[in-house]
Design a protein around this motif. Structure first.
Motif, mmCIF file in Angstrom:
data_model
loop_
_atom_site.group_PDB
_atom_site.id
_atom_site.type_symbol
_atom_site.label_atom_id
_atom_site.label_comp_id
_atom_site.label_asym_id
_atom_site.label_seq_id
_atom_site.Cartn_x
_atom_site.Cartn_y
_atom_site.Cartn_z
ATOM 1 N N ASP A 544 0.857 -1.186 0.000
ATOM 2 C CA ASP A 544 0.000 0.000 0.000
ATOM 3 C C ASP A 544 0.892 1.234 0.000
ATOM 4 O O ASP A 544 1.468 1.620 1.012
ATOM 5 C CB ASP A 544 -0.901 -0.016 1.238
ATOM 6 C CG ASP A 544 -1.966 1.075 1.200
ATOM 7 O OD1 ASP A 544 -1.794 2.042 0.443
ATOM 8 O OD2 ASP A 544 -2.965 0.949 1.937
ATOM 9 N N ARG A 545 1.003 1.879 -1.166
ATOM 10 C CA ARG A 545 1.931 3.000 -1.324
ATOM 11 C C ARG A 545 1.624 4.144 -0.364
ATOM 12 O O ARG A 545 2.515 4.856 0.077
ATOM 13 C CB ARG A 545 1.895 3.519 -2.763
ATOM 14 C CG ARG A 545 2.390 2.533 -3.810
ATOM 15 C CD ARG A 545 2.217 3.132 -5.215
ATOM 16 N NE ARG A 545 2.680 2.247 -6.262
ATOM 17 C CZ ARG A 545 1.935 1.315 -6.829
ATOM 18 N NH1 ARG A 545 0.681 1.131 -6.416
ATOM 19 N NH2 ARG A 545 2.417 0.554 -7.793
ATOM 20 N N GLU A 546 0.338 4.360 -0.078
ATOM 21 C CA GLU A 546 -0.025 5.486 0.773
ATOM 22 C C GLU A 546 0.424 5.267 2.221
ATOM 23 O O GLU A 546 0.707 6.213 2.935
ATOM 24 C CB GLU A 546 -1.540 5.722 0.728
ATOM 25 C CG GLU A 546 -2.103 5.926 -0.666
ATOM 26 C CD GLU A 546 -1.334 6.950 -1.470
ATOM 27 O OE1 GLU A 546 -0.926 7.973 -0.900
ATOM 28 O OE2 GLU A 546 -1.130 6.727 -2.675
ATOM 29 N N GLY A 547 0.458 4.035 2.656
ATOM 30 C CA GLY A 547 0.862 3.751 4.028
ATOM 31 C C GLY A 547 2.350 3.528 4.203
ATOM 32 O O GLY A 547 2.819 3.295 5.326
ATOM 33 N N LEU A 548 3.110 3.605 3.116
ATOM 34 C CA LEU A 548 4.532 3.320 3.149
ATOM 35 C C LEU A 548 5.252 4.231 4.142
ATOM 36 O O LEU A 548 5.108 5.453 4.104
ATOM 37 C CB LEU A 548 5.128 3.517 1.749
ATOM 38 C CG LEU A 548 6.593 3.127 1.561
ATOM 39 C CD1 LEU A 548 6.771 1.629 1.720
ATOM 40 C CD2 LEU A 548 7.089 3.589 0.186
ATOM 41 N N GLY A 549 6.009 3.623 5.053
ATOM 42 C CA GLY A 549 6.798 4.394 6.005
ATOM 43 C C GLY A 549 6.112 4.683 7.313
ATOM 44 O O GLY A 549 6.731 5.225 8.224
ATOM 45 N N GLY A 550 4.827 4.333 7.423
ATOM 46 C CA GLY A 550 4.137 4.501 8.689
ATOM 47 C C GLY A 550 4.383 3.307 9.600
ATOM 48 O O GLY A 550 4.957 2.297 9.196
ATOM 49 N N ILE A 551 3.970 3.433 10.844
ATOM 50 C CA ILE A 551 4.030 2.324 11.796
ATOM 51 C C ILE A 551 2.601 2.053 12.237
ATOM 52 O O ILE A 551 1.957 2.924 12.836
ATOM 53 C CB ILE A 551 4.931 2.641 12.997
ATOM 54 C CG1 ILE A 551 6.361 2.943 12.532
ATOM 55 C CG2 ILE A 551 4.944 1.475 13.982
ATOM 56 C CD1 ILE A 551 7.303 3.378 13.650
ATOM 57 N N ILE A 552 2.099 0.886 11.936
ATOM 58 C CA ILE A 552 0.684 0.587 12.138
ATOM 59 C C ILE A 552 0.419 0.210 13.588
ATOM 60 O O ILE A 552 1.156 -0.572 14.189
ATOM 61 C CB ILE A 552 0.242 -0.563 11.209
ATOM 62 C CG1 ILE A 552 0.502 -0.192 9.743
ATOM 63 C CG2 ILE A 552 -1.236 -0.898 11.415
ATOM 64 C CD1 ILE A 552 0.291 -1.340 8.768
ATOM 65 N N GLY A 553 -0.655 0.765 14.129
ATOM 66 C CA GLY A 553 -1.122 0.387 15.445
ATOM 67 C C GLY A 553 -2.528 -0.167 15.364
ATOM 68 O O GLY A 553 -3.287 0.160 14.449
ATOM 69 N N CYS A 554 -2.861 -1.030 16.309
ATOM 70 C CA CYS A 554 -4.213 -1.586 16.371
ATOM 71 C C CYS A 554 -4.559 -1.774 17.852
ATOM 72 O O CYS A 554 -4.265 -2.816 18.437
ATOM 73 C CB CYS A 554 -4.305 -2.897 15.601
ATOM 74 S SG CYS A 554 -5.990 -3.540 15.468
ATOM 75 N N THR A 555 -5.150 -0.730 18.430
ATOM 76 C CA THR A 555 -5.463 -0.722 19.855
ATOM 77 C C THR A 555 -6.804 -0.029 20.066
ATOM 78 O O THR A 555 -7.457 0.402 19.116
ATOM 79 C CB THR A 555 -4.391 0.048 20.656
ATOM 80 O OG1 THR A 555 -4.496 1.452 20.342
ATOM 81 C CG2 THR A 555 -2.985 -0.445 20.348
ATOM 82 N N VAL A 556 -7.174 0.116 21.332
ATOM 83 C CA VAL A 556 -8.401 0.838 21.666
ATOM 84 C C VAL A 556 -8.292 2.304 21.277
ATOM 85 O O VAL A 556 -9.303 3.002 21.179
ATOM 86 C CB VAL A 556 -8.713 0.684 23.175
ATOM 87 C CG1 VAL A 556 -7.708 1.453 24.020
ATOM 88 C CG2 VAL A 556 -10.139 1.112 23.495
ATOM 89 N N GLN A 557 -7.087 2.807 21.035
ATOM 90 C CA GLN A 557 -6.905 4.180 20.572
ATOM 91 C C GLN A 557 -6.106 4.235 19.275
ATOM 92 O O GLN A 557 -5.282 5.125 19.072
ATOM 93 C CB GLN A 557 -6.233 5.028 21.650
ATOM 94 C CG GLN A 557 -7.168 5.379 22.798
ATOM 95 C CD GLN A 557 -6.729 6.625 23.546
ATOM 96 O OE1 GLN A 557 -5.613 7.115 23.408
ATOM 97 N NE2 GLN A 557 -7.634 7.158 24.346
ATOM 98 N N SER A 558 -6.393 3.303 18.375
ATOM 99 C CA SER A 558 -5.755 3.365 17.051
ATOM 100 C C SER A 558 -5.939 4.743 16.443
ATOM 101 O O SER A 558 -5.005 5.350 15.927
ATOM 102 C CB SER A 558 -6.372 2.324 16.110
ATOM 103 O OG SER A 558 -6.196 1.031 16.586
ATOM 104 N N GLY A 559 -7.177 5.244 16.478
ATOM 105 C CA GLY A 559 -7.492 6.559 15.948
ATOM 106 C C GLY A 559 -7.705 7.588 17.040
ATOM 107 O O GLY A 559 -8.380 8.589 16.812
ATOM 108 N N VAL A 560 -7.145 7.366 18.207
ATOM 109 C CA VAL A 560 -7.233 8.228 19.383
ATOM 110 C C VAL A 560 -8.679 8.338 19.864
ATOM 111 O O VAL A 560 -9.020 7.800 20.915
ATOM 112 C CB VAL A 560 -6.606 9.620 19.142
ATOM 113 C CG1 VAL A 560 -6.631 10.453 20.422
ATOM 114 C CG2 VAL A 560 -5.168 9.481 18.653
#
Length: 590
Positions: A544-560
């Motif tokens: 996924d070119r748009e997500g390149l270089g990010g660090i993915i999180g998956c928690t109760v506050q993924s999107g704060v």
């Protein structure tokens, strides 16, 4: 009029070319573009299949009102509009992008929204009742000449695009479908985490390559819609599940990305890439959101963010936070002033400091926010406001004005008085009206904002008082670091229960590098490097070119404040990650 025509749909990179012959008698055509990113349209009430309490939440009664998040993933052009079709007849009201558009419109089964109030990527559509979207399209109308035919090129916002194009023709016989064509690109391939060599075996080439990824993510996150009030600012999130950028309106969060762009521009490896120019664009946009009305209670304070809520009048509430604004000032405005000489940044920081001074003279501890709806200061102050001293410390450093030093000391002392605990951690919040604390949540990122405030306070006033407190907090948090190098979102819980705190881990890596500057304690450096190792291993390098270089999180506050347990990356996570790399590179130079 012929019922159908042959349409050629050709995609090259981000260009989508449409061409077809026009049947006799057609004077006007309407192009309708449907992106698969709107299948389905996400909404505020979505519950991820990863949510540990999904079944219980699904069983709860639905509230009136909803915020929908349709996606625009092509460049907007004149005469464009969006059309939302709901699954059933519906009544009530709607507002599109209530952060800057306060116009309520009557709701019906199909609504049309002009391009002037549309955003690139995520849009927020508040509806007064529960309404399921059947279809979301972008349409554009053209006058045509059947002897010439029709050809038009659209510019997509991403090379990774799938969707359908329909063309309708209008003649004296009415309107009919002329052609339909779909484009389906290759499936995205997810990359596995990279196994890296530990510690001293890192080399500068590897670190610079990872730094380049972080910079790529930040540059890709820039808002490029000239119609947007947030033009040239940053989206806070990239949502890997919905494949869209989100939250263009969290202005405070842009700071670490600006600092990273400014500092990286000084490196020979990134010469000529225009990083400083990008940083200045972001900074200039952030200056636009200062409250300049003398009568406003938050005069001189930047709008921090707009938070979504289905029960809010426009689906959003505007928040002004002195702490958030000073965070932005320290990470963005002061570095930009030093790099460019533009005094607008320094003047903004100075005016903000005086507004901060007035606020702390009014309250025994500054409220978290001033809310525009309903108007007033919040009753609570949370541990995160500790990071306010970042901006005050930096302002004092470049001006030497003792007044700013005093403001910073007063701010952090009042926070410590209400929130500091004997174990070195902070309680979560202080409720002003009830005059009570809410106990520590062990949210690793929130504690990190407090830690940032202590380190900044030590730079501001290096007597040792604040450094001792920072060391005490660090000791407690380091003791909860997982062997992999990360912290759980709640540092006193397991990774299985709370998820890896990617925001917290990048933040604490940088903070511990900074702490090591003052303590020369190798345990602080070791913990910083372990956290950086985790970030280096988990930076996204998939398809996924748009997500390149990010660090993915998956928690109760993924999107704060929304998108719980969805897979999101965050722009300040990449900023802190890159800044931690720069700290490691500096150590290796010496």
């Amino acid at each position: 009029m012929s019922q159908t025509s042959r349409m050629n749909l050709h995609k090259r990179g981000t260009q989508l070319e449409i061409s077809l012959e026009i049947p006799a008698g057609v004077q006007e055509i309407e192009v309708r573009i449907y992106s698969d990113r709107n299948n389905p349209v996400s909404k505020l009430s979505d519950i991820s299949h990863r949510h540990p309490e999904r079944e219980q939440l699904l069983a709860q009664p639905k509230t009136a009102g909803e915020v929908l998040f349709p996606v625009i993933d092509l460049e907007l052009e004149p005469a464009m509009a969006a059309v939302v079709t709901f699954r059933a007849d519906t009544e009530g009201e709607y507002v599109m992008n209530g952060a800057f558009n306060k116009r309520k419109e009557p709701l019906s089964r199909e609504i049309e929204i002009d391009a002037s109030v549309l955003e690139h990527w995520e849009n927020s559509l508040w509806v007064s009742g529960q309404s399921e979207v059947e279809r979301f399209i972008v349409k554009q109308t053209f006058r045509v000449n059947e002897r010439i035919g029709f050809r038009h090129t659209y510019w997509l916002l991403s090379e990774d695009w799938n969707g359908t194009v329909e063309v309708y023709g209008t003649s004296s016989d009415g309107t009919q479908l002329l052609a339909r064509a779909a484009y389906e690109g290759p499936k995205l391939q997810q990359a596995a985490a990279v196994s890296l060599i530990e510690g001293d075996a890192w080399n500068s080439e590897l670190l610079l390559s990872k730094l380049d990824l972080a910079l790529t993510y930040i540059r890709n996150s820039q808002n490029r819609n000239p119609r947007s009030p947030f033009y040239e600012g940053l989206y806070l999130f990239y949502d890997h599940d919905a494949r869209t950028y989100r939250s263009p309106n969290w202005i405070w969060s842009w700071g670490p990305a600006v600092k990273l762009l400014v500092e990286s521009d000084k490196l020979a490896a990134f010469a000529g890439q225009g990083l400083l120019q990008t940083a200045e664009q972001i900074g200039q946009t952030s200056l636009l959101f200062r409250k300049q009305h003398l009568a406003h209670p938050a005069h001189g304070i930047t709008t921090s963010r707009w938070k979504y809520g289905s029960q809010l009048e426009y689906g959003v509430v505007e928040c002004h936070s002195a702490a958030d604004a000073n965070f932005l000032s320290g990470w963005a405005w002061i570095p930009l002033f030093e790099a460019t000489g533009n005094r607008d940044f320094l003047n903004g920081a100075a005016q903000l400091a005086l507004s901060t001074e007035a606020l702390i003279s009014e309250f025994e501890i500054a409220p978290m926010d001033y809310l525009e709806e309903p108007k007033g200061w919040t009753n609570w102050s949370i541990d995160e406001i500790g990071f306010c001293t970042e901006g005050l410390s930096e302002l004092y450093r470049v001006t030497g004005d003792e007044r700013y030093k005093k403001i910073g000391e007063n701010w952090i002392d009042k926070v410590l008085d209400k929130l500091e605990r004997p174990d070195g951690l902070w309680d979560r919040s202080w409720l002003r009206n009830e005059r009570m604390r809410l106990t520590c949540e062990y949210m690793t990122r929130g504690l990190g904002w407090g830690m940032e405030g202590l380190i900044a306070a030590h730079r501001l006033s290096p007597s040792g008082k604040y450094l001792e407190k920072a060391i005490k907090m660090a000791e407690a948090v380091i003791g909860m670091q997982h062997e992999s190098g990360c912290w759980a979102h709640y540092c006193n819980q397991s990774l299985e229960a709370a998820g890896a705190g990617e925001k917290a881990t990048s933040l604490w890596s940088l903070l511990l590098y900074r702490l090591f500057r003052f303590t020369n304690d190798k345990r602080h450096l070791e913990a910083a490097r372990k956290a950086l190792q985790w970030c280096l291993t988990n930076v996204y390098e998939g398809g996924d070119r748009e997500g390149l270089g990010g660090i993915i999180g998956c928690t109760v506050q993924s999107g704060v404040v929304y998108r719980q347990w969805y897979r999101l990356s965050n722009v300040y996570t990449s900023g802190f990650f890159g800044l931690a790399i720069l700290e490691e590179l500096k150590l290796r130079e010496h």
